[in-house]
Design an enzyme around this catalytic site. Structure first.
Site, PDB file in Angstrom:
ATOM      1  CE  LYS A  91       8.944  -1.778  -7.076  1.00  0.00           C
ATOM      2  NZ  LYS A  91       8.592  -3.017  -6.350  1.00  0.00           N
ATOM      3  CG  ASP A 125       5.600  -5.190  -7.758  1.00  0.00           C
ATOM      4  OD1 ASP A 125       4.690  -5.931  -7.367  1.00  0.00           O
ATOM      5  OD2 ASP A 125       6.723  -5.148  -7.217  1.00  0.00           O
ATOM      6  CG  MET A 126       0.781   0.209 -11.597  1.00  0.00           C
ATOM      7  SD  MET A 126       1.109  -0.094 -13.350  1.00  0.00           S
ATOM      8  CE  MET A 126      -0.312  -1.100 -13.793  1.00  0.00           C
ATOM      9  NE  ARG A 175       0.566  -6.900  -4.905  1.00  0.00           N
ATOM     10  CZ  ARG A 175       1.847  -6.917  -5.322  1.00  0.00           C
ATOM     11  NH1 ARG A 175       2.392  -5.843  -5.857  1.00  0.00           N
ATOM     12  NH2 ARG A 175       2.551  -8.012  -5.214  1.00  0.00           N
ATOM     13  CE  LYS A 178      -4.968   3.506   1.985  1.00  0.00           C
ATOM     14  NZ  LYS A 178      -4.646   4.244   3.235  1.00  0.00           N
ATOM     15  CG  HIS A 218       0.140  -2.301   5.799  1.00  0.00           C
ATOM     16  ND1 HIS A 218       0.633  -1.572   4.750  1.00  0.00           N
ATOM     17  CD2 HIS A 218       0.772  -3.480   5.766  1.00  0.00           C
ATOM     18  CE1 HIS A 218       1.553  -2.277   4.105  1.00  0.00           C
ATOM     19  NE2 HIS A 218       1.648  -3.440   4.696  1.00  0.00           N
ATOM     20  CD  GLU A 283       4.617   3.782   2.354  1.00  0.00           C
ATOM     21  OE1 GLU A 283       3.662   3.220   2.874  1.00  0.00           O
ATOM     22  OE2 GLU A 283       5.311   3.286   1.459  1.00  0.00           O
TER      23      GLU A 283
HETATM   24  P1  FDA Z   1      -1.711   3.620   4.841  1.00  0.00           P
HETATM   25  O1  FDA Z   1      -0.585   4.250   4.096  1.00  0.00           O
HETATM   26  O2  FDA Z   1      -2.817   4.491   5.298  1.00  0.00           O
HETATM   27  O3  FDA Z   1      -1.142   2.804   6.029  1.00  0.00           O
HETATM   28  C1  FDA Z   1      -1.976   2.226   7.021  1.00  0.00           C
HETATM   29  C2  FDA Z   1      -1.145   2.034   8.265  1.00  0.00           C
HETATM   30  O4  FDA Z   1      -0.103   1.103   7.993  1.00  0.00           O
HETATM   31  C3  FDA Z   1      -0.468   3.347   8.693  1.00  0.00           C
HETATM   32  O5  FDA Z   1      -1.065   3.779   9.847  1.00  0.00           O
HETATM   33  C4  FDA Z   1       0.969   2.992   8.906  1.00  0.00           C
HETATM   34  O6  FDA Z   1       1.236   3.003  10.298  1.00  0.00           O
HETATM   35  C5  FDA Z   1       1.133   1.590   8.457  1.00  0.00           C
HETATM   36  N1  FDA Z   1       2.075   1.582   7.352  1.00  0.00           N
HETATM   37  C6  FDA Z   1       1.785   1.658   6.050  1.00  0.00           C
HETATM   38  N2  FDA Z   1       2.901   1.581   5.301  1.00  0.00           N
HETATM   39  C7  FDA Z   1       3.899   1.479   6.198  1.00  0.00           C
HETATM   40  C8  FDA Z   1       5.290   1.359   6.077  1.00  0.00           C
HETATM   41  N3  FDA Z   1       5.885   1.308   4.918  1.00  0.00           N
HETATM   42  N4  FDA Z   1       6.025   1.269   7.202  1.00  0.00           N
HETATM   43  C9  FDA Z   1       5.450   1.261   8.390  1.00  0.00           C
HETATM   44  N5  FDA Z   1       4.137   1.376   8.588  1.00  0.00           N
HETATM   45  C10 FDA Z   1       3.374   1.480   7.499  1.00  0.00           C
HETATM   46  N6  FDA Z   1       2.237   0.399  -4.439  1.00  0.00           N
HETATM   47  C11 FDA Z   1       2.365   0.635  -5.765  1.00  0.00           C
HETATM   48  O7  FDA Z   1       2.286   1.788  -6.201  1.00  0.00           O
HETATM   49  N7  FDA Z   1       2.574  -0.406  -6.635  1.00  0.00           N
HETATM   50  C12 FDA Z   1       2.636  -1.689  -6.220  1.00  0.00           C
HETATM   51  O8  FDA Z   1       2.820  -2.607  -7.043  1.00  0.00           O
HETATM   52  C13 FDA Z   1       2.516  -1.941  -4.820  1.00  0.00           C
HETATM   53  N8  FDA Z   1       2.587  -3.200  -4.324  1.00  0.00           N
HETATM   54  C14 FDA Z   1       2.307  -3.438  -2.995  1.00  0.00           C
HETATM   55  C15 FDA Z   1       2.260  -4.752  -2.527  1.00  0.00           C
HETATM   56  C16 FDA Z   1       1.881  -4.992  -1.204  1.00  0.00           C
HETATM   57  C17 FDA Z   1       1.822  -6.406  -0.720  1.00  0.00           C
HETATM   58  C18 FDA Z   1       1.539  -3.909  -0.353  1.00  0.00           C
HETATM   59  C19 FDA Z   1       1.064  -4.147   1.043  1.00  0.00           C
HETATM   60  C20 FDA Z   1       1.629  -2.618  -0.808  1.00  0.00           C
HETATM   61  C21 FDA Z   1       2.024  -2.361  -2.120  1.00  0.00           C
HETATM   62  N9  FDA Z   1       2.138  -1.059  -2.594  1.00  0.00           N
HETATM   63  C22 FDA Z   1       2.309  -0.853  -3.950  1.00  0.00           C
HETATM   64  C23 FDA Z   1       2.165   0.077  -1.648  1.00  0.00           C
HETATM   65  C24 FDA Z   1       0.796   0.659  -1.440  1.00  0.00           C
HETATM   66  O9  FDA Z   1       0.395   1.314  -2.621  1.00  0.00           O
HETATM   67  C25 FDA Z   1       0.789   1.669  -0.280  1.00  0.00           C
HETATM   68  O10 FDA Z   1       1.658   2.705  -0.543  1.00  0.00           O
HETATM   69  C26 FDA Z   1       1.135   1.072   1.071  1.00  0.00           C
HETATM   70  O11 FDA Z   1       0.611  -0.209   1.211  1.00  0.00           O
HETATM   71  C27 FDA Z   1       0.558   1.943   2.192  1.00  0.00           C
HETATM   72  O12 FDA Z   1      -0.840   1.996   2.061  1.00  0.00           O
HETATM   73  P2  FDA Z   1      -1.860   1.300   3.088  1.00  0.00           P
HETATM   74  O13 FDA Z   1      -3.020   0.811   2.313  1.00  0.00           O
HETATM   75  O14 FDA Z   1      -1.163   0.310   3.898  1.00  0.00           O
HETATM   76  O15 FDA Z   1      -2.424   2.507   3.945  1.00  0.00           O
END
Ligand code: FDA
Length: 303
Positions: A91, A125-126, A175, A178, A218, A283
């Site tokens: 970060k 990271d962003m 990367r 969302k 995810h 979350e």
């Molecule tokens: P969504 O939020 O819809 O989740 C899909 C499903 O996954 C949900 O049904 C939930 O059950 C499960 N889930 C998701 N997050 C969970 C959690 N924390 N605990 C338990 N269950 C969970 N953001 C950012 O702003 N800057 C960044 O640099 C990064 N870097 C990053 C790296 C990696 C490897 C990942 C996977 C994510 C990030 N993120 C991030 C976070 C990203 O922006 C986002 O907030 C989360 O991944 C949740 O979004 P999903 O796409 O998983 O969908």
């Protein structure tokens, strides 16, 4: 999020830290580098690779940024020494971006130089929108200087499709996620369906232009959209990777690895685990609900 879940999440600050720590431990490898290395070895046995994050963000003092930089240097040394399949995610505010961009640049140069020496990779990271432009500029500058650097775009930001052009032109490993911070509607989409569509558009645009995409999600809708692009472009697994957070949906992780895709798990460690863990719990209110029940001395919820 339902009103009830919002209430549950709102009570988190009043839950004893030790209890949050116990439930949140699935999201964090532990407090030490050695714990992180153990987790990476376990993930490697499952067929996953890792990206290591030293916890800590928005620091206010120069010494804190130097401590973070030194811990990252130690992690890079350990990755080289042990041969575990990992790179690092950083970060920029943990390295000083909120204090002085020149300080962040200096610390990041040290990290990227070391990562190049040991043959691994650094992803910036962003964070929230006040840092978007500065982070992209740093990533582009570091990529030009060292090569082994990647960036992140957030699908909720209206600007991301445009920003992608600059990154693709620089052959940046991007990367796509969302986005996790709370942003104003003027600059960010709010509708979850629109964010998923923009996620899919970013992945499609980058892969179609020959770029390497790290598909960080995810959400099955985002995974499916990415797979559809991968199929249309007839890409092999060397052209992209999926990424997931430690502790979130291990079954999806297994499914993707089992289908032959490269899967990288984000492995945070460090003493500053509390802020990161509560963000994860916010979350996922169902886990937060378990904590609340335990705090109140109630048994596990039936559902
Ligand atoms: P969504 O939020 O819809 O989740 C899909 C499903 O996954 C949900 O049904 C939930 O059950 C499960 N889930 C998701 N997050 C969970 C959690 N924390 N605990 C338990 N269950 C969970 N953001 C950012 O702003 N800057 C960044 O640099 C990064 N870097 C990053 C790296 C990696 C490897 C990942 C996977 C994510 C990030 N993120 C991030 C976070 C990203 O922006 C986002 O907030 C989360 O991944 C949740 O979004 P999903 O796409 O998983 O969908």
């Amino acid at each position: 999020m339902s009103l009830f879940d919002r209430l549950v999440v709102g009570t988190l600050p009043f839950v004893p830290r030790a209890l949050v720590g116990r439930v949140a431990s699935r999201y964090v490898a532990g407090e030490t580098l050695e714990k992180a290395l153990d987790v990476i070895r376990t993930l490697a046995a499952e067929g996953a690779v890792a990206t290591v994050d030293v916890l800590g963000e928005s620091v206010t003092r120069r010494e804190q940024t130097e401590a973070a930089r030194d811990e990252y240097l130690r992690a890079l040394d350990a990755i080289a020494r042990t041969g575990v399949p990992a790179n690092v995610s950083v970060k920029p505010t943990a390295l000083g971006l909120a204090i002085d961009p020149a300080l962040a640049r200096e610390n990041l140069h040290a990290l990227c130089r070391k990562a190049a020496e040991v043959g691994t990779f650094v992803r910036l990271d962003m964070e929230d929108s006040p840092y978007t432009e500065a982070t992209l500029r740093l990533a582009l500058e570091l990529k030009a200087a060292f090569g082994n650097v990647g960036a992140v775009l957030q699908a909720y930001l209206r600007r991301s499709l445009g920003d992608l052009d600059r990154l693709t032109a620089a052959k940046m490993n991007v990367r796509i996620c969302k986005g996790i911070y709370v942003e104003r509607r003027e600059i960010a989409y709010r509708d979850p369906g629109v964010i998923v569509r923009n996620f899919a558009a970013l992945v499609d645009k980058h892969l179609s232009a020959g770029g390497y995409a790290a598909i960080a999600t995810h959400d099955e809708a985002c995974v499916q959209a990415a797979l559809s692009t991968i199929d249309r472009l007839k890409l092999g697994p060397e052209a992209y990777e999926f990424q997931m957070l430690l502790g979130v949906d291990p079954l999806l992780r297994k499914i993707l690895i089992g289908s032959g895709h490269r899967l990288r798990v984000y492995v945070p460690y460090g003493r500053d685990w509390y802020a990161y863990s509560t963000r994860r719990l916010k979350e996922n209110p169902s886990v937060a609900r378990h904590i609340l029940r335990a705090t109140l001395g109630l048994g596990p919820a039936s559902a």
